[in-house]
Design a protein around this motif. Structure first.
Motif, PDB file in Angstrom:
ATOM      1  N   UNK A  16       0.855  -1.183   0.000  1.00  0.00           N
ATOM      2  CA  UNK A  16       0.000   0.000   0.000  1.00  0.00           C
ATOM      3  C   UNK A  16       0.891   1.234   0.000  1.00  0.00           C
ATOM      4  N   UNK A  17       0.293   2.392  -0.171  1.00  0.00           N
ATOM      5  CA  UNK A  17       1.014   3.666  -0.140  1.00  0.00           C
ATOM      6  C   UNK A  17       0.545   4.487   1.057  1.00  0.00           C
ATOM      7  N   UNK A  19      -2.671  -6.598  13.893  1.00  0.00           N
ATOM      8  CA  UNK A  19      -1.745  -5.792  13.086  1.00  0.00           C
ATOM      9  C   UNK A  19      -0.815  -5.089  14.063  1.00  0.00           C
ATOM     10  N   UNK A  20       0.489  -5.248  13.848  1.00  0.00           N
ATOM     11  CA  UNK A  20       1.463  -4.708  14.789  1.00  0.00           C
ATOM     12  C   UNK A  20       2.274  -3.610  14.115  1.00  0.00           C
ATOM     13  N   UNK A  21       2.266  -2.437  14.693  1.00  0.00           N
ATOM     14  CA  UNK A  21       3.046  -1.293  14.237  1.00  0.00           C
ATOM     15  C   UNK A  21       3.307  -0.442  15.455  1.00  0.00           C
ATOM     16  N   UNK A  47       6.507   1.854   6.138  1.00  0.00           N
ATOM     17  CA  UNK A  47       7.175   0.806   6.908  1.00  0.00           C
ATOM     18  C   UNK A  47       6.613  -0.565   6.582  1.00  0.00           C
ATOM     19  N   UNK A  48       7.180  -1.556   7.248  1.00  0.00           N
ATOM     20  CA  UNK A  48       6.709  -2.943   7.122  1.00  0.00           C
ATOM     21  C   UNK A  48       6.077  -3.319   8.449  1.00  0.00           C
ATOM     22  N   UNK A  49       4.810  -3.697   8.400  1.00  0.00           N
ATOM     23  CA  UNK A  49       4.045  -3.984   9.600  1.00  0.00           C
ATOM     24  C   UNK A  49       3.526  -5.414   9.548  1.00  0.00           C
ATOM     25  N   UNK A  50       3.742  -6.134  10.621  1.00  0.00           N
ATOM     26  CA  UNK A  50       3.355  -7.542  10.688  1.00  0.00           C
ATOM     27  C   UNK A  50       1.864  -7.674  10.985  1.00  0.00           C
ATOM     28  N   UNK A  66       3.164  -3.822   3.707  1.00  0.00           N
ATOM     29  CA  UNK A  66       4.294  -2.956   3.353  1.00  0.00           C
ATOM     30  C   UNK A  66       3.727  -1.638   2.853  1.00  0.00           C
ATOM     31  N   UNK A  67       3.956  -0.578   3.622  1.00  0.00           N
ATOM     32  CA  UNK A  67       3.451   0.750   3.291  1.00  0.00           C
ATOM     33  C   UNK A  67       4.603   1.577   2.740  1.00  0.00           C
TER      34      UNK A  67
END
Length: 109
Positions: A36-37, A60-62, A87-90, A105-106
């Motif tokens: 995503x953006x 969702x972890x960030x 960033x990359x968020x699990x 992946x943003x």
């Protein structure tokens, strides 16, 4: 700002629909990476499609953590997210760590 902000009181960006279906203790067969953006809105539908009595949730972890409720087979939940930080968020099922793990992946605009 939060990585996963709830879109309240902001101008409406188009919403992209994403389905994550739990079946066979995987998300959508392969635990996909969702790209995503920054500034994009996602409507994430989480569906438990297990044929037997296997519950799931989605975490969702960030910088912030967003969680669905526990879903029994046949149930679903929807999360609307405004992605406002690259960033990359699990994401994972908290009941099945190591089996149901993926990444959002943003990317910067």
């Amino acid at each position: 700002g939060a990585a996963f902000a709830r879109p309240r009181g902001r101008p409406a960006a188009p919403i992209r629909e994403v389905l994550l279906e739990a079946r066979g203790v995987k998300w959508s067969g392969e635990n996909p990476t969702i790209t995503a953006r920054v500034g994009e809105r996602l409507r994430l539908t989480v569906r438990n499609a297990e044929p037997g009595p296997v519950p799931h949730d989605l975490v969702l972890v960030g910088p912030d953590t967003v969680t669905t409720r526990l879903l029994q087979p046949g149930e679903e939940a929807t999360l609307e997210l405004l992605l406002d930080r690259p960033g990359r968020y699990a994401y994972a099922c908290s009941l099945h760590p190591g089996l149901m793990d993926g990444v959002i992946e943003v990317q910067a605009r």
